[in-house]
Design a protein around this motif. Sequence first.
Motif, PDB file in Angstrom:
ATOM      1  N   PRO A 152      16.370  19.859   1.097  1.00  0.00           N
ATOM      2  CA  PRO A 152      15.881  20.954   2.224  1.00  0.00           C
ATOM      3  C   PRO A 152      14.659  20.579   2.537  1.00  0.00           C
ATOM      4  CG  PRO A 152      16.281  21.973   0.062  1.00  0.00           C
ATOM      5  CD  PRO A 152      16.620  20.568  -0.393  1.00  0.00           C
ATOM      6  N   ALA A 153      14.565  20.668   3.740  1.00  0.00           N
ATOM      7  CA  ALA A 153      12.994  20.508   4.391  1.00  0.00           C
ATOM      8  C   ALA A 153      12.054  21.496   3.888  1.00  0.00           C
ATOM      9  CB  ALA A 153      13.154  20.875   5.886  1.00  0.00           C
ATOM     10  N   TRP A 154      12.363  22.834   3.658  1.00  0.00           N
ATOM     11  CA  TRP A 154      11.571  23.550   3.019  1.00  0.00           C
ATOM     12  C   TRP A 154      11.095  23.237   1.520  1.00  0.00           C
ATOM     13  CZ3 TRP A 154      12.022  25.970  -1.746  1.00  0.00           C
ATOM     14  CH2 TRP A 154      13.469  26.100  -2.308  1.00  0.00           C
ATOM     15  N   LEU A 155      11.830  22.655   0.898  1.00  0.00           N
ATOM     16  CA  LEU A 155      11.436  22.086  -0.562  1.00  0.00           C
ATOM     17  C   LEU A 155      10.663  21.185  -0.422  1.00  0.00           C
ATOM     18  CD1 LEU A 155      11.510  22.521  -3.583  1.00  0.00           C
ATOM     19  CD2 LEU A 155      13.717  21.146  -3.628  1.00  0.00           C
ATOM     20  N   PHE A 156      10.909  19.932   0.322  1.00  0.00           N
ATOM     21  CA  PHE A 156      10.219  18.759   0.667  1.00  0.00           C
ATOM     22  C   PHE A 156       8.792  19.368   1.006  1.00  0.00           C
ATOM     23  CE2 PHE A 156       8.460  16.112   4.007  1.00  0.00           C
ATOM     24  CZ  PHE A 156       7.894  14.767   3.207  1.00  0.00           C
ATOM     25  N   ALA A 157       8.667  20.271   2.062  1.00  0.00           N
ATOM     26  CA  ALA A 157       7.308  20.598   2.516  1.00  0.00           C
ATOM     27  C   ALA A 157       6.295  21.083   1.372  1.00  0.00           C
ATOM     28  CB  ALA A 157       7.510  21.673   3.373  1.00  0.00           C
ATOM     29  N   ILE A 158       7.050  21.865   0.649  1.00  0.00           N
ATOM     30  CA  ILE A 158       6.231  22.525  -0.728  1.00  0.00           C
ATOM     31  C   ILE A 158       5.674  21.192  -1.705  1.00  0.00           C
ATOM     32  CG2 ILE A 158       6.160  23.729  -3.022  1.00  0.00           C
ATOM     33  CD1 ILE A 158       8.167  25.898  -1.407  1.00  0.00           C
ATOM     34  N   LEU A 159       6.654  20.154  -1.960  1.00  0.00           N
ATOM     35  CA  LEU A 159       6.300  18.873  -2.913  1.00  0.00           C
ATOM     36  C   LEU A 159       5.380  18.082  -2.183  1.00  0.00           C
ATOM     37  CD1 LEU A 159      10.018  18.436  -4.047  1.00  0.00           C
ATOM     38  CD2 LEU A 159       8.108  19.536  -5.415  1.00  0.00           C
ATOM     39  N   TYR A 160       5.521  18.016  -0.723  1.00  0.00           N
ATOM     40  CA  TYR A 160       4.571  17.111  -0.188  1.00  0.00           C
ATOM     41  C   TYR A 160       3.035  17.713  -0.034  1.00  0.00           C
ATOM     42  CZ  TYR A 160       2.934  14.435   4.034  1.00  0.00           C
ATOM     43  OH  TYR A 160       2.392  13.572   4.974  1.00  0.00           O
ATOM     44  N   LEU A 161       3.015  18.936   0.133  1.00  0.00           N
ATOM     45  CA  LEU A 161       1.533  19.461   0.222  1.00  0.00           C
ATOM     46  C   LEU A 161       1.024  19.374  -1.142  1.00  0.00           C
ATOM     47  CD1 LEU A 161       2.170  22.606   2.479  1.00  0.00           C
ATOM     48  CD2 LEU A 161       0.902  20.333   3.025  1.00  0.00           C
ATOM     49  N   GLY A 162       1.809  19.869  -2.160  1.00  0.00           N
ATOM     50  CA  GLY A 162       1.400  19.830  -3.522  1.00  0.00           C
ATOM     51  C   GLY A 162       0.837  18.282  -3.891  1.00  0.00           C
ATOM     52  N   TYR A 163       1.702  17.321  -3.577  1.00  0.00           N
ATOM     53  CA  TYR A 163       1.512  15.783  -3.986  1.00  0.00           C
ATOM     54  C   TYR A 163       0.229  15.342  -3.149  1.00  0.00           C
ATOM     55  CZ  TYR A 163       1.622  10.858  -4.080  1.00  0.00           C
ATOM     56  OH  TYR A 163       1.322   9.478  -4.287  1.00  0.00           O
ATOM     57  N   CYS A 164      -0.011  15.622  -1.953  1.00  0.00           N
ATOM     58  CA  CYS A 164      -1.094  15.316  -1.230  1.00  0.00           C
ATOM     59  C   CYS A 164      -2.309  15.861  -1.830  1.00  0.00           C
ATOM     60  CB  CYS A 164      -0.972  15.935   0.265  1.00  0.00           C
ATOM     61  SG  CYS A 164       0.234  15.109   1.189  1.00  0.00           S
ATOM     62  N   VAL A 165      -2.244  17.237  -2.397  1.00  0.00           N
ATOM     63  CA  VAL A 165      -3.641  17.761  -2.946  1.00  0.00           C
ATOM     64  C   VAL A 165      -3.950  16.877  -4.329  1.00  0.00           C
ATOM     65  CG1 VAL A 165      -4.474  19.560  -4.342  1.00  0.00           C
ATOM     66  CG2 VAL A 165      -3.296  19.928  -2.102  1.00  0.00           C
ATOM     67  N   TRP A 166      -2.815  16.537  -5.089  1.00  0.00           N
ATOM     68  CA  TRP A 166      -3.011  15.852  -6.201  1.00  0.00           C
ATOM     69  C   TRP A 166      -3.345  14.567  -5.908  1.00  0.00           C
ATOM     70  CZ3 TRP A 166      -1.067  11.493  -7.784  1.00  0.00           C
ATOM     71  CH2 TRP A 166      -1.154  10.868  -9.432  1.00  0.00           C
ATOM     72  N   ALA A 167      -2.896  13.765  -4.973  1.00  0.00           N
ATOM     73  CA  ALA A 167      -3.155  12.362  -5.047  1.00  0.00           C
ATOM     74  C   ALA A 167      -4.693  12.194  -4.198  1.00  0.00           C
ATOM     75  CB  ALA A 167      -2.117  11.853  -3.873  1.00  0.00           C
ATOM     76  N   SER A 168      -4.994  13.115  -3.637  1.00  0.00           N
ATOM     77  CA  SER A 168      -6.280  13.134  -2.838  1.00  0.00           C
ATOM     78  C   SER A 168      -7.287  12.929  -3.739  1.00  0.00           C
ATOM     79  CB  SER A 168      -6.488  14.476  -1.947  1.00  0.00           C
ATOM     80  OG  SER A 168      -7.936  14.371  -1.494  1.00  0.00           O
ATOM     81  N   LYS A 169      -7.024  13.554  -5.163  1.00  0.00           N
ATOM     82  CA  LYS A 169      -8.255  13.822  -6.091  1.00  0.00           C
ATOM     83  C   LYS A 169      -7.815  12.632  -7.367  1.00  0.00           C
ATOM     84  CE  LYS A 169      -8.439  18.670  -5.893  1.00  0.00           C
ATOM     85  NZ  LYS A 169      -8.259  20.094  -6.676  1.00  0.00           N
ATOM     86  N   ASN A 170      -6.454  12.262  -7.313  1.00  0.00           N
ATOM     87  CA  ASN A 170      -6.264  11.185  -8.572  1.00  0.00           C
ATOM     88  C   ASN A 170      -5.660   9.973  -8.321  1.00  0.00           C
ATOM     89  OD1 ASN A 170      -6.518  13.295 -10.931  1.00  0.00           O
ATOM     90  ND2 ASN A 170      -5.343  14.316  -9.253  1.00  0.00           N
ATOM     91  N   ALA A 171      -5.061   9.679  -6.877  1.00  0.00           N
ATOM     92  CA  ALA A 171      -4.458   8.582  -6.872  1.00  0.00           C
ATOM     93  C   ALA A 171      -5.623   7.415  -6.299  1.00  0.00           C
ATOM     94  CB  ALA A 171      -3.685   8.790  -5.537  1.00  0.00           C
ATOM     95  N   ARG A 172      -5.295   6.172  -7.088  1.00  0.00           N
ATOM     96  CA  ARG A 172      -6.096   5.193  -6.424  1.00  0.00           C
ATOM     97  C   ARG A 172      -5.550   4.145  -5.625  1.00  0.00           C
ATOM     98  NH1 ARG A 172      -8.906   8.680  -8.021  1.00  0.00           N
ATOM     99  NH2 ARG A 172     -10.295   8.579  -9.730  1.00  0.00           N
ATOM    100  N   ASP A 173      -5.032   4.754  -4.411  1.00  0.00           N
ATOM    101  CA  ASP A 173      -4.259   3.773  -3.677  1.00  0.00           C
ATOM    102  C   ASP A 173      -5.005   3.635  -2.102  1.00  0.00           C
ATOM    103  OD1 ASP A 173      -3.774   6.089  -2.453  1.00  0.00           O
ATOM    104  OD2 ASP A 173      -1.630   6.175  -3.283  1.00  0.00           O
ATOM    105  N   SER A 174      -4.783   2.970  -1.240  1.00  0.00           N
ATOM    106  CA  SER A 174      -5.440   3.029   0.164  1.00  0.00           C
ATOM    107  C   SER A 174      -4.613   3.895   0.938  1.00  0.00           C
ATOM    108  CB  SER A 174      -5.210   1.504   0.564  1.00  0.00           C
ATOM    109  OG  SER A 174      -3.771   1.321   0.564  1.00  0.00           O
TER     110      SER A 174
END
Length: 207
Positions: A152-174
């Motif tokens: 469901p879109a609402w669940l995706f939105a929560i996971l998406y924002l959470g992942y963006c916050v995590w990845a901004s600090k930890n991901a080593r991609d481009s």
Amino acid sequence: MREYLINTPVASIIFAFTIVTSIYTFSNPHLFEKFMLHPYRVSRGQRLYTLLTSGLIHRDWGHLLFNMLTFYFFGFALESFFVSLSTWGHLQFALLYVLGLVLSDVRTVFKERSNPHYYSLGASGAISAVLFSFILFQPKTMLGIFFVIPMPAWLFAILYLGYCVWASKNARDSINHDAHFYGAVFGIVMTILFYPWVIQHFIGQFT
């Protein structure tokens, strides 16, 4: 095609122009480099236009395909929503997309202002704004994550924002995860400014 141009002209122009420009720059390295966002220069008042042009180009075919499929599924629908709600619907959609593209990169410009080797490109910030605006209207729509996993879109939105916050600090991609996050937040805020009642509408979908 004619129906798209008549009913959703802004989305049609953005869709076509982004595809054409991206494909053209695949074989034009000079223009490709010129269009990329370079925070080091932008923070020094140079190449300010790249806050816009960086959203017209993509890294490769996969990057372009993923963004344009997302835009196709949600951008045209969102412009139709806006037009059904207001005589200013086309303009509202244009503002959401263009401002989402520019403002989603502000954090990146500040964060990478001292890094001459950092570049960014793609329409992901603006498309995140479009997607999250759509989710406010249709939170229970089922999305196919990676076009396979139903969610469901609402669940995706929560996971998406959470992942963006995590990845901004930890991901080593481009990938510019900050642009994804701030584009999404901007899409929510702008939609609420356009239609304050959408908050109650969103909550009402779960009661």
